[in-house]
Write an enzyme that holds these catalytic residues in place. Structure first.
Site, PDB file in Angstrom:
ATOM      1  N   TYR A  30       0.865  -1.204  -0.043  1.00  0.00           N
ATOM      2  CA  TYR A  30      -0.103   0.011  -0.046  1.00  0.00           C
ATOM      3  C   TYR A  30       0.910   1.322  -0.006  1.00  0.00           C
ATOM      4  CZ  TYR A  30      -3.738  -3.596   1.556  1.00  0.00           C
ATOM      5  OH  TYR A  30      -4.228  -4.463   1.738  1.00  0.00           O
ATOM      6  N   HIS A  88       0.580 -11.783   0.816  1.00  0.00           N
ATOM      7  CA  HIS A  88      -0.469 -11.212   0.303  1.00  0.00           C
ATOM      8  C   HIS A  88      -1.512 -11.945  -0.742  1.00  0.00           C
ATOM      9  CE1 HIS A  88      -1.556  -6.562  -0.072  1.00  0.00           C
ATOM     10  NE2 HIS A  88      -2.568  -7.107  -0.276  1.00  0.00           N
TER      11      HIS A  88
END
Length: 257
Positions: A30, A88
């Site tokens: 992010y 992830h």
């Protein structure tokens, strides 16, 4: 990220903590680490109030790469530990190497637990075969009323094996049904029947399974306040809606959303 956006996001996180929303989820992906830095600023002096989660990118998830990625995340977050650290999504590095790194990070106290994200049943089976039972803390997946694919196989698998489901975008990633839409009207009817909001009904449907957790996004203070209200159902209120789901009265309509 603009200064005002950063300031707003930090304020939203801090308001969320004030309102009791202590599960903070981030990832090295992010903002290429910028969001972890933002989270680190938001939790200064409040680390012990937070259940802190971050995620390693698949391309970094070799044994050594996972260890390095975790150290970088810890530095950006300004902490000495993560409460959970996730892969992830499945990638090209051998999963056994990633899990070996996770276990080393647990051993050294850098993380408390580890899990996965966006794993299907085949991936979960591989992780279980490598790690053994009672090791995979969670599988973080997309789950909301209009995205229920995990109910066919992933959710039952996780239930059987004691793996928590962490539902991201539980209100549909900005596409929650409007009050005027047919779907929104169904939610409204159910909400009025049980003295709840439409968002609370949608959330209660996900939380009808005890092992499911939800992590609504809160980028602004208003989001944090709204999410806190949506999460504020009492145990009795949630039980009444859950029982209605089980009986199919009237939430039988929900599967059509």
């Amino acid at each position: 990220m603009e200064h005002d956006d950063r300031k707003s996001a930090i304020a939203a996180l801090q308001k969320g903590l004030d309102l009791g929303m202590t599960h903070v989820d981030t990832a090295e992906m992010y903002g290429s680490g910028a969001v972890e830095e933002l989270v680190g600023d938001a939790i200064v002096g409040r680390r012990d109030q937070v259940f802190l989660v971050s995620k390693v990118l698949p391309q970094h998830a070799s044994y050594e790469g996972t260890l390095r990625a975790c150290e970088k995340s810890l530095k950006r977050l300004g902490t000495d530990r993560l409460d959970s650290y996730l892969l992830h999504w499945p990638g090209s590095h051998p999963l056994a190497e990633t899990i070996r790194a996770f276990e080393e990070l647990v051993r050294t106290g850098k993380i408390v637990s580890w899990g996965v994200s966006n794993f299907d049943v085949r991936d979960l089976e591989e992780a279980l075969a490598i790690a053994g039972t009672n090791k995979i803390a969670c599988n973080q997946v997309l789950y909301h009323l209009e995205e229920r694919g995990i109910e066919h196989a992933v959710l039952p698998w996780c239930e059987r094996h004691g793996v928590a489901i962490v539902a991201y975008s539980p209100f549909g990633a900005g596409a929650f049904p409007s009050e005027r839409s047919a779907r929104g009207q169904v939610l409204g009817e159910i909400a009025r029947a049980y003295g709840a909001t439409r968002h609370q009904v949608a959330l209660a449907f996900l939380l009808r399974v005890p092992s499911v957790l939800a992590i609504p996004k809160a980028a602004r203070v208003a989001h944090a306040i709204e999410n806190a209200a949506d999460l504020s159902l009492t145990s009795d209120e949630l039980r009444r809606i859950d029982e209605a789901f089980a009986r199919g009265k009237p939430p039988r309509a929900l599967p059509t959303l």
